[in-house]
Design an enzyme around this catalytic site. Structure first.
Site, short mmCIF file in Angstrom:
data_model
loop_
_atom_site.label_atom_id
_atom_site.label_comp_id
_atom_site.label_asym_id
_atom_site.label_seq_id
_atom_site.Cartn_x
_atom_site.Cartn_y
_atom_site.Cartn_z
N GLU A 125 0.86 -1.19 0.00
CA GLU A 125 0.00 0.00 0.00
C GLU A 125 0.89 1.22 0.00
OE1 GLU A 125 -2.45 -0.18 3.58
OE2 GLU A 125 -2.49 -2.35 3.35
N LYS A 127 2.29 4.55 1.52
CA LYS A 127 2.38 5.10 2.87
C LYS A 127 2.05 6.59 2.77
CE LYS A 127 5.61 5.64 6.70
NZ LYS A 127 4.63 6.28 7.51
N ASP A 129 1.27 10.34 3.81
CA ASP A 129 1.95 11.18 4.79
C ASP A 129 0.96 12.10 5.49
OD1 ASP A 129 3.99 12.13 6.25
OD2 ASP A 129 4.92 13.31 4.66
N TYR A 247 -7.35 1.76 6.33
CA TYR A 247 -6.55 0.56 6.08
C TYR A 247 -6.69 -0.57 7.09
CZ TYR A 247 -3.21 3.51 8.69
OH TYR A 247 -2.61 4.35 9.59
N LYS A 335 10.75 3.50 3.11
CA LYS A 335 10.71 4.96 2.96
C LYS A 335 11.49 5.38 1.72
CE LYS A 335 9.01 6.80 6.91
NZ LYS A 335 9.80 7.69 7.63
N CYS A 430 29.17 27.95 27.04
CA CYS A 430 27.72 27.98 26.82
C CYS A 430 27.32 29.41 26.50
CB CYS A 430 26.99 27.49 28.07
SG CYS A 430 25.21 27.75 28.01
N CYS A 433 24.72 30.83 29.55
CA CYS A 433 25.16 31.22 30.90
C CYS A 433 26.63 31.62 30.95
CB CYS A 433 24.89 30.08 31.89
SG CYS A 433 25.96 28.66 31.63
N CYS A 448 27.03 21.93 28.43
CA CYS A 448 27.08 22.89 29.52
C CYS A 448 26.71 22.10 30.77
CB CYS A 448 26.08 24.02 29.30
SG CYS A 448 25.97 25.10 30.73
N CYS A 453 22.33 26.76 34.87
CA CYS A 453 22.18 27.40 33.56
C CYS A 453 20.69 27.54 33.22
CB CYS A 453 22.87 26.56 32.49
SG CYS A 453 22.61 27.23 30.83
#
Ligand code: IVH
Length: 705
Positions: A125, A127, A129, A247, A335, A430, A433, A448, A453
């Protein structure tokens, strides 16, 4: 001849109106089906509208005759208040993916191994989306089936009830006649599962309107469909023209034993829209051919697809193959390859996520790829960027496959695409922070590790509030930011001590046209809603809380398994690695992450705070299966898949006893190949004999025959 019109009594008028209403409804239903499902209208749109107008007129005169399944009701009703959460009759699982012929072959081999002597034929079948939907029908007084509920997939276990929205979708029958049901051999109470999609045309139309209204266009039809289905006002849904392709067909949470191909036929006979591009096959070569054909058709279908779904046709074979935690072993999604495009990267943005990970994102000149305009893409990690020697201004190849987040796949370099000038230097601190970021041995990313933070706290709260975790609506990015900035919340536990006064007193400085102003963060209505949501989240349960803590590797499935096994947060906190690893899903990596998390006093303190706030931290322990309680079984011969020990363990786990000899007290004999005298004895004593599939069915409580 002259017709004499006699004045009619009110009751007579009503009776006549009722009759005409029924006629019109039947006629409209037939034309809807011809138009929306068969793509073969018999009458013009204007004629259809005329019939509809007549029906609406009569219904307006006789409001007591309006029923929710009347075609007139497809225009959508009053706005729904939130969405009711409803448990699915059986989980709505996902599919395992394959991306190559090789992976398809591996799957085919496994299917054959596990199927043993049972037949293996595949259905193919498209697929589609979109997003999956469950439609529940129940028997009406006249033996017809009526649509009573439409549920989104939700988290797979619990969906959101979107019935009034689903009613507006023209390819979803609202009533199915008793004759049709009999013809298809389907009882009047059943469930259909399928895919909700927004056709391309509807998508374009919707975006045109959005742009005209000054709104952002939706990125792709799938997002548009998802957003539409969760719209609170179903009259908007009615305008958007969604479609449902069916389905699966279930009765009492079980698939009918028709097999997949005949299920699709039955769904067609019942009046559902079934994707006509389908096939039946045995060999991988035929499957590859189907994939190729489908990919060719893809641009002209008028709706998005992202692959092909193969399913084992026979229901008995499906039952033998069974499920992994997240997907059936009897189905596979192939896919299509990711779509690619080339564009220029003008900057790299680094963000700090809730785990402290510094994540690089490529900022791109907008480019259209895989059905959407992309202006950002993930850039893997620091290691990749260094290895590739990425420069600002480089041209890059972007890859995007369906729902996958776009990623930078390579740097492009040729006459038209010169390399950028500026070498990118990865930050060592980072950016939120300012603390130094660390990169541990063997790790590809910087982290970090400053527990104060704000980025970590922000991420932690957003994660906690997200739909898949504690589901606190009204805590979006901006409000979380405000709560942190004003110091109202320093940990997720603080959410539970927020009060009306506190929230009302929060202000933020805003600046417009150079004028600075203190402004309230939350309005009074927002505050009421938010507090209600926070209060409600206390009941989310142990698995959600566990997931919400953000322990590395502990996602939904793992959290569910642990919660069921241990039943309380205290038991989990105090479990040793060995104890944790007794849960099937858990290996050394996860058990380490969990014990490490709870070894930190700050985390234990957080749990205490949550507990004190009244957040529920218990779960129903997994019920011991007692499917075979009180039954005695005898094993004989060689079973195709299960070893003698495995079969015995399964029987005992389900509460049954395994005996070495057959007597009158034996309930079942499980016979494999080359079964000997025990089988003869069973026949002599009239003890029921099962093969391995029969045993599996018995263990799953499906049947005792
Ligand atoms: S069968 C056990 N058939 O793909 C769940 N799914 O990636 C198997 N989908 O959640 C579903 N077209 O939403 C099936 N022909 C098709 C499909 C299909 C699209 C979606 C579905 C599912 C997702 C899994």
């Amino acid at each position: 001849m002259k017709t004499i019109i006699l004045p009619m009594s009110d009751a007579g008028k009503k009776g006549q109106a009722e009759k005409r209403i029924e006629e019109l409804r039947a006629e409209l239903r037939r034309h809807e089906h011809l138009y929306y499902v068969m793509d073969a209208p018999e009458i013009s749109d204007a004629e259809f509208d005329k019939l509809m107008k007549e029906l609406k007129g009569l219904e307006a005169e006789h409001p007591e005759l309006v029923t929710p399944d009347s075609p007139s009701q497809r225009v959508g009703g009053k706005p729904a208040e939130g969405f009711q959460k409803v448990r699915h009759s059986r989980p709505m699982l996902s599919l395992d993916n394959a991306y190559s012929e090789e992976e398809l072959r591996d799957w085919d081999r496994r299917v054959h191994e596990l199927a043993g002597s049972l037949p293996v034929e595949y259905t193919a079948e498209q697929k589609m989306d979109g997003l999956s939907i469950a439609l529940h029908y129940e028997a009406g007084p006249d033996g017809s089936a009526r649509l009573v509920r439409g549920l989104t997939r939700g988290d797979g276990q619990i969906g959101e009830e979107v019935t009034s929205n689903v009613r507006t979708i023209r390819s979803v029958p609202l009533v199915i006649s008793a004759e049709k049901l009999t013809g298809a051999g389907v009882p009047a109470t059943f469930e259909v599962r399928g895919e909700t999609v927004m056709p391309e045309k509807a998508f374009e139309q919707m975006n045109k309107e959005r742009v005209a209204e000054g709104l952002e266009p939706a990125v792709n039809p799938r997002n548009a469909a998802a957003g539409t289905l969760r719209t609170k006002d179903s009259s908007i849904v009615a305008q958007r023209r969604l479609d449902v392709y069916a389905y699966f067909l279930l009765v009492n949470g079980e698939y009918l034993d028709l097999g997949q191909d005949a299920t699709l036929d039955a769904l067609t006979a019942l009046g559902f829209r079934v994707n006509p591009h389908r096939g039946k096959m045995h060999k991988v070569e035929e499957m590859m051919k189907f994939i190729e054909q489908t990919e060719k058709r893809r641009p002209t279908l008028g709706y998005d697809i992202d692959g092909v779904v193969f399913k084992v046709n026979s229901q008995a074979t499906q039952a033998r193959l069974g499920y992994t935690g997240r997907a059936p072993r009897w189905a596979l999604a192939y896919k299509f390859a990711a779509e690619q495009a080339i564009t220029q990267m003008y900057d790299i943005m680094i963000t700090t996520g809730r785990t402290g990970k510094l994540t690089p994102t490529a900022m791109l000149k907008p480019v259209f790829v895989g059905g959407a305009t992309i202006s950002r893409a993930t850039l893997h990690n620091a290691d990749w960027i260094e290895r590739m020697g990425l420069r600002i201004g480089d041209w890059v190849k972007i890859e995007r496959g369906g729902d996958v987040i776009p990623k930078v796949a390579a740097i492009v370099e040729d006459a038209d695409h010169p390399r950028g000038k500026e070498k990118y230097v990865y930050p060592t601190h980072c950016l939120v922070c300012g603390a130094e970021a660390v990169r541990e041995e063997g790790e590809a990313d910087y982290r970090c590790v400053n527990i104060d933070c704000p980025a970590l706290l922000h991420g932690a709260i957003e994660h906690w509030a997200s739909r898949a975790v504690m589901n606190i609506e009204g805590l979006g990015e901006q409000s979380v930011y405000a709560l942190i900035e004003t110091n109202a919340v320093k940990s997720v536990a603080d959410l539970y001590s927020l009060t009306e006064e506190k929230l009302a007193s929060l202000t933020q400085e805003t600046e417009r046209n150079g004028v600075k102003k203190q402004q309230r963060v939350f309005g009074p209505v927002e505050i009421k809603k938010l507090l209600k949501q926070i209060e409600g989240s206390k009941e989310a349960g142990l698995a959600r809380v566990l997931m919400g803590l953000g322990i590395r590797f502990v996602g939904e499935r793992t959290a569910d398994a642990i919660a069921q096994e241990f039943g309380s947060m205290d038991a989990i906190m105090n479990a040793s690695k060995d104890e944790l690893e007794r849960v099937e899903e858990i290996g050394a990596r996860i058990s380490h992450a969990i014990t490490d998390f709870f070894a930190r006093p700050a985390n234990r303190e957080l749990i205490e705070h949550l507990k004190a706030a009244g957040v529920k931290m218990t779960a129903e322990k997994k019920q011991k299966t007692t499917q075979l309680a009180g039954l005695t079984l005898v094993l004989t011969g060689t079973l195709p898949n299960l070893s003698r020990e495995e079969a015995k363990a399964k029987i005992e786990a389900a509460g049954g006893k395994v005996s070495g000899s057959v007597s009158k007290k034996t309930n079942y004999v499980i016979a494999g190949e080359e079964a000997g005298s025990k089988l003869d004895k069973a026949r002599e004593l009239n003890v029921p004999v099962l093969d391995e599939a029969g045993l599996v069915a018995l263990l799953e409580g499906r049947s005792r025959e």
